[in-house]
Structures are given as C-alpha cells and as structure tokens.
Design a protein around this motif. Structure first.
Motif, mmCIF file in Angstrom:
data_model
loop_
_atom_site.group_PDB
_atom_site.id
_atom_site.type_symbol
_atom_site.label_atom_id
_atom_site.label_comp_id
_atom_site.label_asym_id
_atom_site.label_seq_id
_atom_site.Cartn_x
_atom_site.Cartn_y
_atom_site.Cartn_z
ATOM 1 N N VAL A 54 0.836 -1.199 0.000
ATOM 2 C CA VAL A 54 0.000 0.000 0.000
ATOM 3 C C VAL A 54 0.872 1.251 0.000
ATOM 4 N N ALA A 55 1.890 1.260 0.858
ATOM 5 C CA ALA A 55 2.771 2.426 0.946
ATOM 6 C C ALA A 55 3.484 2.681 -0.384
ATOM 7 N N ASN A 56 3.938 1.631 -1.035
ATOM 8 C CA ASN A 56 4.618 1.796 -2.317
ATOM 9 C C ASN A 56 3.657 2.312 -3.384
ATOM 10 N N PHE A 57 2.426 1.827 -3.353
ATOM 11 C CA PHE A 57 1.412 2.334 -4.285
ATOM 12 C C PHE A 57 1.116 3.803 -4.006
ATOM 13 N N GLN A 58 0.947 4.147 -2.721
ATOM 14 C CA GLN A 58 0.677 5.538 -2.362
ATOM 15 C C GLN A 58 1.808 6.458 -2.835
ATOM 16 N N LYS A 59 3.024 5.997 -2.640
ATOM 17 C CA LYS A 59 4.180 6.797 -3.057
ATOM 18 C C LYS A 59 4.164 7.010 -4.570
ATOM 19 N N LYS A 60 3.815 5.959 -5.290
ATOM 20 C CA LYS A 60 3.802 6.033 -6.750
ATOM 21 C C LYS A 60 2.801 7.061 -7.257
ATOM 22 N N ILE A 61 1.643 7.167 -6.601
ATOM 23 C CA ILE A 61 0.597 8.068 -7.113
ATOM 24 C C ILE A 61 0.573 9.403 -6.388
ATOM 25 N N GLY A 62 1.545 9.627 -5.480
ATOM 26 C CA GLY A 62 1.637 10.933 -4.834
ATOM 27 C C GLY A 62 0.829 11.099 -3.568
ATOM 28 N N MET A 63 0.340 10.008 -3.014
ATOM 29 C CA MET A 63 -0.342 10.073 -1.723
ATOM 30 C C MET A 63 0.686 9.937 -0.611
ATOM 31 N N GLU A 64 0.322 10.366 0.582
ATOM 32 C CA GLU A 64 1.199 10.157 1.728
ATOM 33 C C GLU A 64 1.361 8.659 1.950
ATOM 34 N N PRO A 65 2.586 8.141 1.956
ATOM 35 C CA PRO A 65 2.784 6.683 2.055
ATOM 36 C C PRO A 65 2.707 6.182 3.486
ATOM 37 N N ASP A 66 1.497 6.185 4.046
ATOM 38 C CA ASP A 66 1.348 5.741 5.431
ATOM 39 C C ASP A 66 1.060 4.251 5.550
ATOM 40 N N GLY A 67 0.875 3.570 4.407
ATOM 41 C CA GLY A 67 0.664 2.124 4.437
ATOM 42 C C GLY A 67 -0.714 1.691 4.865
ATOM 43 N N TYR A 68 -1.628 2.652 5.039
ATOM 44 C CA TYR A 68 -2.969 2.310 5.527
ATOM 45 C C TYR A 68 -3.898 2.068 4.341
ATOM 46 N N ALA A 69 -4.528 0.915 4.338
ATOM 47 C CA ALA A 69 -5.461 0.565 3.266
ATOM 48 C C ALA A 69 -6.786 1.268 3.513
ATOM 49 N N SER A 70 -6.921 2.452 2.954
ATOM 50 C CA SER A 70 -8.064 3.316 3.218
ATOM 51 C C SER A 70 -9.072 3.258 2.071
ATOM 52 N N LEU A 71 -10.200 3.933 2.268
ATOM 53 C CA LEU A 71 -11.187 4.068 1.205
ATOM 54 C C LEU A 71 -10.597 4.812 0.014
ATOM 55 N N ASP A 72 -9.731 5.801 0.285
ATOM 56 C CA ASP A 72 -9.097 6.546 -0.808
ATOM 57 C C ASP A 72 -8.162 5.654 -1.611
ATOM 58 N N VAL A 73 -7.434 4.785 -0.925
ATOM 59 C CA VAL A 73 -6.556 3.853 -1.632
ATOM 60 C C VAL A 73 -7.375 2.935 -2.524
ATOM 61 N N LEU A 74 -8.474 2.414 -2.006
ATOM 62 C CA LEU A 74 -9.322 1.542 -2.809
ATOM 63 C C LEU A 74 -9.871 2.295 -4.018
ATOM 64 N N ALA A 75 -10.310 3.530 -3.797
ATOM 65 C CA ALA A 75 -10.850 4.323 -4.903
ATOM 66 C C ALA A 75 -9.784 4.573 -5.965
ATOM 67 N N ALA A 76 -8.564 4.880 -5.539
ATOM 68 C CA ALA A 76 -7.476 5.123 -6.489
ATOM 69 C C ALA A 76 -7.155 3.869 -7.287
ATOM 70 N N LEU A 77 -7.177 2.728 -6.632
ATOM 71 C CA LEU A 77 -6.910 1.464 -7.320
ATOM 72 C C LEU A 77 -8.004 1.172 -8.343
ATOM 73 N N LYS A 78 -9.245 1.474 -8.004
ATOM 74 C CA LYS A 78 -10.357 1.237 -8.935
ATOM 75 C C LYS A 78 -10.242 2.118 -10.158
ATOM 76 N N LYS A 79 -9.671 3.324 -9.986
ATOM 77 C CA LYS A 79 -9.509 4.235 -11.122
ATOM 78 C C LYS A 79 -8.306 3.873 -11.976
ATOM 79 N N GLY A 80 -7.555 2.882 -11.526
ATOM 80 C CA GLY A 80 -6.387 2.448 -12.281
ATOM 81 C C GLY A 80 -5.236 3.405 -12.222
ATOM 82 N N ARG A 81 -5.149 4.174 -11.150
ATOM 83 C CA ARG A 81 -4.064 5.156 -11.016
ATOM 84 C C ARG A 81 -2.726 4.466 -10.797
#
Length: 424
Positions: free
Chosen positions: A397-424
């Motif tokens: 999760v943290a590596n994905f967050q870092k890749k898309i410019g989110m704070e890499p806190d490693g928390y699997a949040s609703l925002d992370v799920l939404a970003a993954l669904k958008k194919g970011r």
C-alpha cells in the motif's frame, strides 16, 4: 513477552518492552537496535562469534547448563545477524489511533477470533475459573500476538530462536546483558526438557508461541495447563494459562473487574484526562463523567483513571487496573486499548460509540481482499489476498501511495481503494 524497544508486547532493562516484537503483531518494527548496517553492528562485538561462544560456556555452566546441552544447542550455531537490521528493514508507519485500531480489529481478525472463541469456549471458561482472567482479555491478547495462532507456524514471521538470541547476546551492545540473560534462559528451557532447540521458533527477538513468551516468561511463569508434563507457548491451553499468570503476577490483574468504560466528559476539565489521576468511578461520575451509552456506571467503587487519547472530542475512557494489567504485557496505551477492544468485539461487543475525529470506517473483508488483488495486479506484492493486512500488504500500500503521490502511510483506506479502482 513482546520486545519492541519502544513503547507501542520477563525482566527487562529500561527501554525494553515487557516481551518481544511479533512480526505482523502489534507495533511493527520499533526495536531501534541500530541505525547501523548489519556488518557495522556486528563489528562492535568485542571478539569473533566462535570465541565469544566458547567463552560463554562458563556463564552457562554457572547457571546450571550442562556441557551436553550447551554443545547440543551451539554445535554449528551461526548468529542470525539479520536481527540487527530488523528495525531499519521494517517499514515505519505512523498511524493515527483510529487507523491502528481499524487495522488490528479488522473483519478478518474478528472472524478468526470468533471461530477461536467458539472452539475454545470450554478452555476459556476453565481458565476464568482457575485464574479469574476474563475471556475477552485472553482473546484480545491471543489475537494481537499471533492472530489467534495463525502466525505461530508461519515461516515468514517465525524463525529459529537460538540464532537470533545468540546474535543479540554477542553483538548488540546497548542491551547485551538483557540478551545474554535471555540466551541463558533459552538454554535453561532445553536443560529442563521443555523445548527442543530446532523446535523453538519465534520472532526475531525470541518471543515464542501463541501469546509470544520471551524465554524468561516461559521459564518463570509458564504453566503446564494441558497436562503433558511441560509448559509450552506452542500449546493453546499452556499459552493462555501462562499469560493469565503473567497478567496476575506482573500486572496485578483483579478478578471480576472490567478493563474500563467508554465515557463522555462534557464539562470535565481536559487536564483530568491524563490517565494518571486515580478516583473511584462514583467520584468521576460526581465530577461529570458519564457512560457513553447512557445509564449508570457499574462498579462505582472501583478505582479508575480518565483517558482521552485524542482529546475530549473523541472516544474517552475510564480505565481500571485491569487495563494496566494488559498494558504490562506491552507498555503502550494504544496496544492495551486495541487488546481490550478486540476481545470485546470478538465476543459480540459493539464499536466505540463516539467516533474518532477525522477517522473513517475500516474496510470490510471483501474490500481489503479487493485492495490486495488490485495491488497484486499492479505489481505490488501483498503476500496473498486473504484479507489480513500484514507487513507485506502495508508495504505494498505504501509503495502504491508513493507512486501516485499520496502520503505513504501504508494504511489501506477508502481513498486507496478508490485510487486502485480508477487504475491510477
């Protein structure tokens, strides 16, 4: 039992938690053993490992360890110098309290815990009668320390104990006395015939079994509750009985007392919510503290402390001695709260009534699995798609967050799920 090296789960030196670091358990990474590379750390040892090991035999003899046992344990023993880098190798996740609780009191852990509670109902009742420790506390500890036994035999989390303890006793300079003592304690376990060297697996710091005993705890507080002739942290009855004994002996656990109450503190001065001021529950009620769910307090004569972990606008609690008994297992307020709340929820309790400011709901089991599947497809290794958020999922999760410019806190949040669904 848990060695974390910093407040987050034996006789321990200043700055060392009461037990171990359970990889995938409580507060990930935190020992701070070094800040140095493994090689640099090992170079701080006063002498080569084989020389140290030969000289340490005298220490072992002085503690009653036979040469035969010492040879059996140490023949071919190589120090696991990877323990020196565990702190820096683990990801650092600075979680908000609501994130800490959401990740540990997940659907996966609750479902697993409910199955364990049902399967061990008779055992938990017997333990309650013999020791007075409530099932919710034992279930909370078991769930936090080994995910109800799921991690006990997991080779990704549990490694041979002697190579780790030997490396720490030989080459870790800041707490060498502690690690030498635990190495001797582990030898004494073999000397007593309670454990086999090849069968003693645990965290990198040497904590073992269902409730993660350090060798000192196994040696001094272990209970042969299954009646097979020897206490063992790898036996569910022994592990829960030994941890019950620990809570009583080391934490002054009081029979029949709940760990605390969620409360409201409208009009109560914030300075009183310091988790230090002791008052009877009835006196707190006179001061304006009320049950969060309404009604009156049970146990009005019990002594309690008021705690507002994120301020009076979030969940607040009156904490009894039994909360602090749990905290003796790992000196972290957040850890103790998670243990207590996890145990309550496994047995059917509700979430906290007052929401956390800025918090969000935890993802469901299906949503976590979807996050894991999408991360895996995107090239981020989660270690599986079972819905359990462990180190690998957090790192992914943290590596994905870092890749898309989110704070890499490693928390699997609703925002992370939404970003993954958008194919970011």
């Amino acid at each position: 039992m848990t060695y974390t090296g910093r407040p987050a789960t034996g006789v321990v030196p200043s700055g060392v938690s009461r037990r171990h670091l359970l990889a995938g358990g409580v507060a990930l990474a935190g020992a701070g053993l070094l800040g140095l590379s493994p090689g640099a750390q090992a170079q701080q040892a006063a002498k080569p490992f084989d020389v140290w090991l030969a000289e340490f035999r005298g220490r072992a003899r002085a503690k009653g360890i036979s040469d035969a046992v010492y040879d059996r344990v140490t023949r071919g023993l190589e120090p696991d110098i990877s323990v020196y880098a565990k702190d820096s190798a683990q990801p650092e996740f600075r979680e908000q309290l609501w994130q800490y609780l959401n990740r540990r009191i997940s659907d996966w852990r609750l479902n697993t815990g409910r199955v364990a509670a049902q399967k061990n109902a008779a055992l938990l009742k017997r333990l309650q009668g013999d020791f007075g420790v409530e099932p919710d506390v034992l279930l909370g500890l078991w769930g936090m320390e080994s995910a109800f036994g799921e991690l006990v035999d997991d080779p990704d989390h549990m490694k041979p104990v002697f190579p780790a303890l030997a490396a720490l006793a030989w080459g870790e300079p800041r707490r060498r006395k502690y690690w030498e003592t635990e190495f001797l304690n582990a030898l004494a376990i073999v000397q007593r015939g309670w454990g086999e060297p090849d069968g003693m697996h645990g965290s990198w710091a040497g904590a073992m079994g269902h409730t993660q005993w350090m060798p000192e705890v196994w040696l001094n507080l272990g209970v042969d509750y299954d009646g097979n002739g020897a206490p063992s942290p790898y036996s569910v009855p022994d592990a829960l009985a030994g941890s019950s004994r620990y809570l009583i002996k080391r934490g002054s656990y009081q029979r029949g007392l709940p760990w605390g109450f969620e409360v409201r503190m409208d009009g109560v001065p914030d300075k009183l919510a310091d988790a230090k001021t002791r008052r009877a529950v009835a006196d707190w009620a006179k001061a304006g503290v009320t049950p969060a769910g309404g009604g009156r307090f049970d146990f009005p004569k019990a002594t309690a402390r008021l705690w507002a972990p994120v301020g009076p606008e979030g969940p607040c609690f009156l904490l009894t001695q039994n909360f602090y008994a749990v905290r003796s297992y790992n000196p972290s307020m957040n850890y103790a709260l998670a243990v207590c709340h996890l145990g309550d929820r496994v047995l059917g309790g509700e979430p906290f009534i007052t929401p956390f400011p800025g918090g969000e709901r935890a993802l469901t089991l299906a949503e976590i699995q979807e996050v894991q599947r999408r991360l895996t497809r995107a090239g981020f290794d989660t270690g599986g798609t079972d819905g359990r958020v462990g180190n690998m999922t957090m790192r992914a999760v943290a590596n994905f967050q870092k890749k898309i410019g989110m704070e890499p806190d490693g928390y699997a949040s609703l925002d992370v799920l939404a970003a993954l669904k958008k194919g970011r």
